[in-house]
Design an enzyme around this catalytic site. Structure first.
Site, PDB file in Angstrom:
ATOM      1  N   SER A 149       1.129  -0.621  -0.185  1.00  0.00           N
ATOM      2  CA  SER A 149       0.060  -0.261  -0.108  1.00  0.00           C
ATOM      3  C   SER A 149       0.941   1.214   0.200  1.00  0.00           C
ATOM      4  O   SER A 149       1.802   1.003   0.282  1.00  0.00           O
ATOM      5  CB  SER A 149      -1.257   0.094   1.555  1.00  0.00           C
ATOM      6  OG  SER A 149      -1.779   1.014   1.622  1.00  0.00           O
TER       7      SER A 149
ATOM      8  N   TYR B 133      -0.502  -0.681  10.247  1.00  0.00           N
ATOM      9  CA  TYR B 133      -1.028  -1.427   8.807  1.00  0.00           C
ATOM     10  C   TYR B 133       0.487  -0.966   8.739  1.00  0.00           C
ATOM     11  O   TYR B 133       0.776  -2.147   7.540  1.00  0.00           O
ATOM     12  CB  TYR B 133      -2.365  -0.510   8.589  1.00  0.00           C
ATOM     13  CG  TYR B 133      -2.975  -1.203   7.449  1.00  0.00           C
ATOM     14  CD1 TYR B 133      -2.887  -2.398   6.433  1.00  0.00           C
ATOM     15  CD2 TYR B 133      -2.905   0.333   6.505  1.00  0.00           C
ATOM     16  CE1 TYR B 133      -3.975  -2.863   5.203  1.00  0.00           C
ATOM     17  CE2 TYR B 133      -2.575   0.003   5.569  1.00  0.00           C
ATOM     18  CZ  TYR B 133      -3.261  -0.806   4.935  1.00  0.00           C
ATOM     19  OH  TYR B 133      -3.863  -1.658   3.020  1.00  0.00           O
TER      20      TYR B 133
ATOM     21  N   LYS C   1       2.864  -2.508   5.436  1.00  0.00           N
ATOM     22  CA  LYS C   1       2.824  -2.412   4.609  1.00  0.00           C
ATOM     23  C   LYS C   1       4.112  -1.429   3.849  1.00  0.00           C
ATOM     24  O   LYS C   1       4.648  -2.349   3.201  1.00  0.00           O
ATOM     25  CB  LYS C   1       2.053  -1.778   3.943  1.00  0.00           C
ATOM     26  CG  LYS C   1       0.389  -1.818   4.600  1.00  0.00           C
ATOM     27  CD  LYS C   1       0.001  -3.287   3.660  1.00  0.00           C
ATOM     28  CE  LYS C   1      -1.548  -4.116   2.795  1.00  0.00           C
ATOM     29  NZ  LYS C   1      -1.381  -4.969   2.520  1.00  0.00           N
TER      30      LYS C   1
HETATM   31  N1  NAP Z   1      -8.890  -0.497  -0.737  1.00  0.00           N
HETATM   32  C1  NAP Z   1      -7.928  -0.360  -1.104  1.00  0.00           C
HETATM   33  O1  NAP Z   1      -7.443   1.226  -1.437  1.00  0.00           O
HETATM   34  C2  NAP Z   1      -6.862  -0.479  -0.665  1.00  0.00           C
HETATM   35  C3  NAP Z   1      -4.964   0.426  -0.555  1.00  0.00           C
HETATM   36  C4  NAP Z   1      -4.036   0.248  -0.432  1.00  0.00           C
HETATM   37  C5  NAP Z   1      -3.962  -1.670  -0.259  1.00  0.00           C
HETATM   38  N2  NAP Z   1      -5.140  -2.309  -0.444  1.00  0.00           N
HETATM   39  C6  NAP Z   1      -4.792  -3.880   0.278  1.00  0.00           C
HETATM   40  O2  NAP Z   1      -4.966  -4.700  -1.012  1.00  0.00           O
HETATM   41  C7  NAP Z   1      -4.821  -5.467  -0.437  1.00  0.00           C
HETATM   42  C8  NAP Z   1      -6.727  -6.243  -0.642  1.00  0.00           C
HETATM   43  O3  NAP Z   1      -7.505  -5.016   0.044  1.00  0.00           O
HETATM   44  P1  NAP Z   1      -8.976  -5.307  -1.208  1.00  0.00           P
HETATM   45  O4  NAP Z   1      -9.282  -3.549  -0.881  1.00  0.00           O
HETATM   46  O5  NAP Z   1      -9.140  -5.966  -2.368  1.00  0.00           O
HETATM   47  O6  NAP Z   1     -10.414  -5.481   0.550  1.00  0.00           O
HETATM   48  P2  NAP Z   1     -10.968  -6.223   0.138  1.00  0.00           P
HETATM   49  O7  NAP Z   1     -12.117  -5.991  -1.183  1.00  0.00           O
HETATM   50  O8  NAP Z   1     -12.176  -5.807   1.649  1.00  0.00           O
HETATM   51  O9  NAP Z   1     -11.190  -8.143   0.262  1.00  0.00           O
HETATM   52  C9  NAP Z   1      -9.924  -8.465   0.858  1.00  0.00           C
HETATM   53  C10 NAP Z   1     -10.152  -9.875   0.323  1.00  0.00           C
HETATM   54  O10 NAP Z   1      -8.817 -10.860   1.206  1.00  0.00           O
HETATM   55  C11 NAP Z   1      -9.530 -11.680   2.415  1.00  0.00           C
HETATM   56  N3  NAP Z   1      -9.339 -12.093   3.574  1.00  0.00           N
HETATM   57  C12 NAP Z   1     -10.041 -10.740   4.653  1.00  0.00           C
HETATM   58  N4  NAP Z   1      -9.077 -11.375   5.546  1.00  0.00           N
HETATM   59  C13 NAP Z   1      -8.143 -12.490   5.654  1.00  0.00           C
HETATM   60  C14 NAP Z   1      -8.083 -13.599   6.221  1.00  0.00           C
HETATM   61  N5  NAP Z   1      -7.469 -13.351   7.749  1.00  0.00           N
HETATM   62  N6  NAP Z   1      -7.863 -14.824   5.049  1.00  0.00           N
HETATM   63  C15 NAP Z   1      -7.514 -14.410   3.854  1.00  0.00           C
HETATM   64  N7  NAP Z   1      -8.057 -13.669   3.633  1.00  0.00           N
HETATM   65  C16 NAP Z   1      -8.408 -12.996   3.986  1.00  0.00           C
HETATM   66  C17 NAP Z   1     -11.400 -11.418   2.508  1.00  0.00           C
HETATM   67  O11 NAP Z   1     -12.352 -12.260   2.472  1.00  0.00           O
HETATM   68  P3  NAP Z   1     -12.770 -13.216   3.659  1.00  0.00           P
HETATM   69  O12 NAP Z   1     -13.774 -11.495   3.665  1.00  0.00           O
HETATM   70  O13 NAP Z   1     -13.531 -14.096   2.915  1.00  0.00           O
HETATM   71  O14 NAP Z   1     -11.936 -14.135   4.183  1.00  0.00           O
HETATM   72  C18 NAP Z   1     -11.516 -10.656   0.270  1.00  0.00           C
HETATM   73  O15 NAP Z   1     -11.221 -11.460  -0.068  1.00  0.00           O
HETATM   74  C19 NAP Z   1      -5.275  -5.941   0.952  1.00  0.00           C
HETATM   75  O16 NAP Z   1      -3.593  -6.145   1.202  1.00  0.00           O
HETATM   76  C20 NAP Z   1      -4.846  -4.094   1.278  1.00  0.00           C
HETATM   77  O17 NAP Z   1      -3.569  -3.992   2.122  1.00  0.00           O
HETATM   78  C21 NAP Z   1      -5.947  -1.945  -0.958  1.00  0.00           C
END
Ligand code: NAP
Length: 255
Positions: free
Chosen positions: A148, A161, A165
């Protein structure tokens, strides 16, 4: 080489691929020819994503294996079952992460801090440890960690967090050094704000989204498929000389 982004014959595990960035990435990898393993904590949600991919790209393109990134044995099963189903792992996308604490770093409990480091750093290390040996043996592999832009900055609210990262950037650099001689590449992607459940609080309120947009050169937040393209790139022959790096994809926020 016909197509720099061709992933035909490759097998990819994508953690956290039941929704959001992980789901978009698994779909994009499949669209470029890879077989994909959909994984999250919830088997049913993963089954749905795998079924949709199979409907689009043919049966046997995707399978679903639930595994929590907090559970080392479950991640071992994820790897073993992937090998049983597809025979190999060429691409690992460490995408799942969690952030159970909001507030100043000064106020965080030890167990909350540990949980964040365990889920966002140690679990990536576990998966890399498990898949890297076969990649090294074949002299070919791509590991991608979804970090991130938080890892590049301080924050009064998500400090722990962000520490995790930032550690992911270094995890990628270090493994890139260790596995480079065997042609296994390890890179990070650093997204800015992306429209997913994870960041819902930051974009659900239209006023808040407008505010964010004003300070973003591209004047909008990102969509999951806009990260998926970078996952395909880093997994593919197009990125053959790139390792240990962090690709920032944030609409220009950090510039
Ligand atoms: N969205 C943003 O703005 C943003 C920005 C920077 C970085 N990121 C990074 O992008 C990545 C993905 O995030 P996202 O935004 O796509 O989130 P998201 O839409 O909430 O999806 C998260 C995914 O991870 C799974 N998950 C959550 N906890 C878990 C666990 N303990 N074990 C296994 N699976 C787990 C969830 O499914 P279940 O609930 O079924 O487990 C879901 O499939 C993360 O690393 C996040 O830090 C996101």
């Amino acid at each position: 080489m016909k197509n720099l982004f061709d992933l035909t014959g490759k097998v990819a595990i994508v953690t956290g691929s039941s929704r959001g960035i992980g789901k978009a990435s698994a779909e994009a990898l499949a669209a470029h020819g890879a077989k994909v393993v959909i994984s999250s904590r919830k088997q049913e949600a993963c089954d749905e994503v795998a079924a949709a991919i199979n409907a689009e790209h043919g049966d046997g393109t995707a399978i679903a294996i639930a595994a929590s990134i907090s559970d080392k044995a479950a991640l071992e099963r994820l790897v073993v079952e992937t090998r049983a189903a597809f025979g190999r792992i060429d691409i690992l996308v460490c995408n799942a992460a969690s952030n159970p604490y909001y507030g100043p770093l000064a106020g965080i409990e030890d167990d909350q801090f540990r949980k964040i480091l365990d889920n966002n750093v140690l679990s990536n290390h576990w998966l890399i440890q498990q898949v890297a040996p076969e990649m090294c043996e074949r002299k070919d592999g791509a590991i991608i960690i979804v970090s991130s832009i938080g890892g590049l900055r301080g924050s009064p609210v998500i400090g722990a967090y962000n520490v995790s990262k930032a550690a992911d950037f270094q995890l990628a650099r270090n493994y890139a050094v260790e596995y480079g001689p065997d042609n296994v590449r390890v890179n990070c992607i650093a997204p800015g704000l992306i429209r997913t459940d994870f960041a819902r609080a930051l974009w659900e309120d239209p006023e808040r989204e407008k505010q964010t947009n004003r300070s973003t050169p591209l004047r909008r937040i990102g969509e999951p498929h806009e990260i998926a393209g970078a996952v395909v790139y880093l997994a593919s022959p197009a990125a053959a000389f790139m390792t240990g790096q962090a690709m920032v994809i944030d609409g220009g926020v950090t510039i």
